[in-house]
Design an enzyme around this catalytic site. Structure first.
Site, mmCIF file in Angstrom:
data_model
loop_
_atom_site.group_PDB
_atom_site.id
_atom_site.type_symbol
_atom_site.label_atom_id
_atom_site.label_comp_id
_atom_site.label_asym_id
_atom_site.label_seq_id
_atom_site.Cartn_x
_atom_site.Cartn_y
_atom_site.Cartn_z
ATOM 1 N N SER A 30 1.720 -9.692 -0.270
ATOM 2 C CA SER A 30 1.596 -8.147 -0.348
ATOM 3 C C SER A 30 1.537 -7.687 1.073
ATOM 4 O O SER A 30 1.785 -6.527 1.120
ATOM 5 C CB SER A 30 0.342 -7.744 -0.951
ATOM 6 O OG SER A 30 0.360 -8.022 -2.386
ATOM 7 N N LYS B 86 0.926 -1.260 -0.045
ATOM 8 C CA LYS B 86 0.185 0.060 -0.012
ATOM 9 C C LYS B 86 0.839 1.207 -0.126
ATOM 10 O O LYS B 86 0.363 2.222 -0.407
ATOM 11 C CB LYS B 86 -0.838 -0.011 1.246
ATOM 12 C CG LYS B 86 -1.923 -1.205 1.217
ATOM 13 C CD LYS B 86 -3.217 -0.613 0.117
ATOM 14 C CE LYS B 86 -4.198 -1.945 0.058
ATOM 15 N NZ LYS B 86 -5.142 -1.623 -0.852
ATOM 16 N N GLU C 200 -9.377 5.880 3.894
ATOM 17 C CA GLU C 200 -10.385 4.993 4.725
ATOM 18 C C GLU C 200 -9.420 3.603 4.757
ATOM 19 O O GLU C 200 -8.388 3.620 4.091
ATOM 20 C CB GLU C 200 -11.762 4.801 4.246
ATOM 21 C CG GLU C 200 -11.378 3.799 2.626
ATOM 22 C CD GLU C 200 -10.859 4.609 1.520
ATOM 23 O OE1 GLU C 200 -11.604 5.479 0.926
ATOM 24 O OE2 GLU C 200 -9.739 4.367 1.168
#
Length: 409
Positions: free
Chosen positions: A378, A93, A115
């Site tokens: 990930s 991310k 969010e």
């Protein structure tokens, strides 16, 4: 136009999917972001600042790991893990968060809205905002606000204001709605840092572009072209970076793995591609889980990150033209994949990534030994401690109760 160009096109439409169905007040906001993105992605000074952060803040490149012991145990194709869990903030991310935070600075925004569900996006956002001196507000659905409490502490340590969302189903889709309402009321000085390749144009195209650095690294780390790419899927940032380079190469099989449950005929799952219901939600058009009255349904997944009712419009498009193969993993298979990966490789994958590993474990023995599977890792496992403890270490729950009881006294 080839598929690589199509999924980052400026118009934001992917056949019948995508678009920008925003309120009139936000039309100029989205146009401003889109124009800035398509300018900055080719701006040498901006890219120099970005690459400096990638190297010295994100700690790129991340390693491509040959899972030799797991490969030998399964007796088939070679399995590789692209381990994004080694990044700063422990997930992929951070790649698009760094990009978007720099974009927000370029647009002279003072505040970032975001969010988060499984917290990785929230931690990455709060961290880069602290680094760049931006105010940060994060909406987190209450279910994960409770089961990811230690990670709320991490975000708040970075000066983020974390707000639990209690409306409706109290899931990620409700946290997204809360963030969008905030943007609607504060668009002048705030930037909405969206969590994945969903949302109105230009966010889907931007977040695919931001994540393609991962495959650019894989191309240098792997000696030959892979035969299979396997990724878990919910929003799309995690899966599309893995596939981007080979979208136009039909020799490479692309496999997405969704969250499945035994009672798939009920609404307790997160398999959006089962019913393929197209609708406009959260200002973009894609597949969403809905009931007979077109109301968005709650979802179920053992992993916080896959617990989402919608999917990227590019993913919907690629599935609709048959470019990808859809598969599924049940909770029990996911937990077994976590255990087997740790026992053979000494790597604890996050529950989201374990969906992809679960399918790779079934696929590899069916293939020749010269075939190559690249599988996404990930995230790190840390965030899932309180979810997995009842399955792997039931004593841990009792330890926590005892620890809290002693410290309260």
């Amino acid at each position: 136009m080839n598929l690589k160009e199509k999924i980052i096109s400026k118009d934001g439409h992917f056949w019948e999917f995508g678009g920008s169905f925003v309120p009139e007040l936000l039309v100029p906001v989205m146009e401003e972001i889109k124009d800035a993105f398509f300018k900055l992605k080719d701006d040498d000074k901006f890219l120099k600042d970005l690459n400096n952060l990638y190297k010295n803040y994100v700690w790129r490149p991340s390693p491509l790991v040959y899972a030799e012991n797991l490969t030998k145990k399964l007796g088939g194709a070679k399995i590789y893990f692209k381990n994004e869990g080694t990044n700063h903030t422990w997930a992929h991310k951070i790649n698009h968060c760094v990009w978007q935070a720099l974009l927000a600075k370029y647009l002279w925004k003072k505040r970032v809205i975001a969010e988060t569900g499984a917290w990785q996006h929230g931690l990455a956002t709060s961290s880069i905002c602290a680094k760049l001196g931006l105010e940060c507000t994060i909406y987190m659905w209450k279910k994960d606000y409770e089961r990811q409490k230690p990670n709320v502490v991490f975000m708040e340590l970075a000066w983020a204001k974390v707000i639990p969302v209690e409306e409706w189903w109290q899931t990620l889709i409700d946290a997204v709605n809360a963030a969008l309402k905030d943007l609607l009321n504060n668009s002048k000085d705030s930037y909405y840092l969206l969590w994945t390749a969903c949302g109105p144009n230009p966010y889907p195209a931007m977040n695919v572009f931001f994540q393609k650095i991962i495959w650019e690294e894989i191309r240098q780390q792997l000696d030959k072209k892979p035969d299979y790419l396997v990724a878990c899927v919910w929003g799309g940032s995690n899966s599309q970076w893995l596939f981007y380079e080979f979208l136009d190469d039909e020799d490479v099989k692309l496999i997405w793995v969704e969250a499945w449950w035994k009672w798939i005929k009920t609404w307790k799952h997160a398999a959006r591609f089962q019913k393929k219901q197209v609708w406009v939600v959260e200002w973009y058009k894609s597949y969403f889980l809905q009931n007979k009255d077109w109301q968005v349904l709650s979802t179920h997944s053992i992993s916080a990150g896959l617990d989402y009712a919608g999917v990227s419009p590019q993913l919907a498009y690629l599935e609709s033209i048959g470019r990808v193969q859809m598969e599924y993993a049940e909770d029990e298979e996911v937990l077994e994949a976590v255990k087997l990966t740790m026992q053979t490789e000494g790597i604890l994958p996050a529950l989201e990534s374990a969906h992809a590993i679960a399918y790779a474990i079934k696929l590899a023995p069916k293939l020749d030994k010269d075939k190559i599977i690249v599988c996404n890792l990930s995230w790190r496992w840390d965030k899932d401690l309180f979810i997995t403890a009842p399955y792997f270490n039931k004593w841990f729950i009792e330890f926590l109760k005892d620890y809290i009881s002693k410290n309260e006294k």
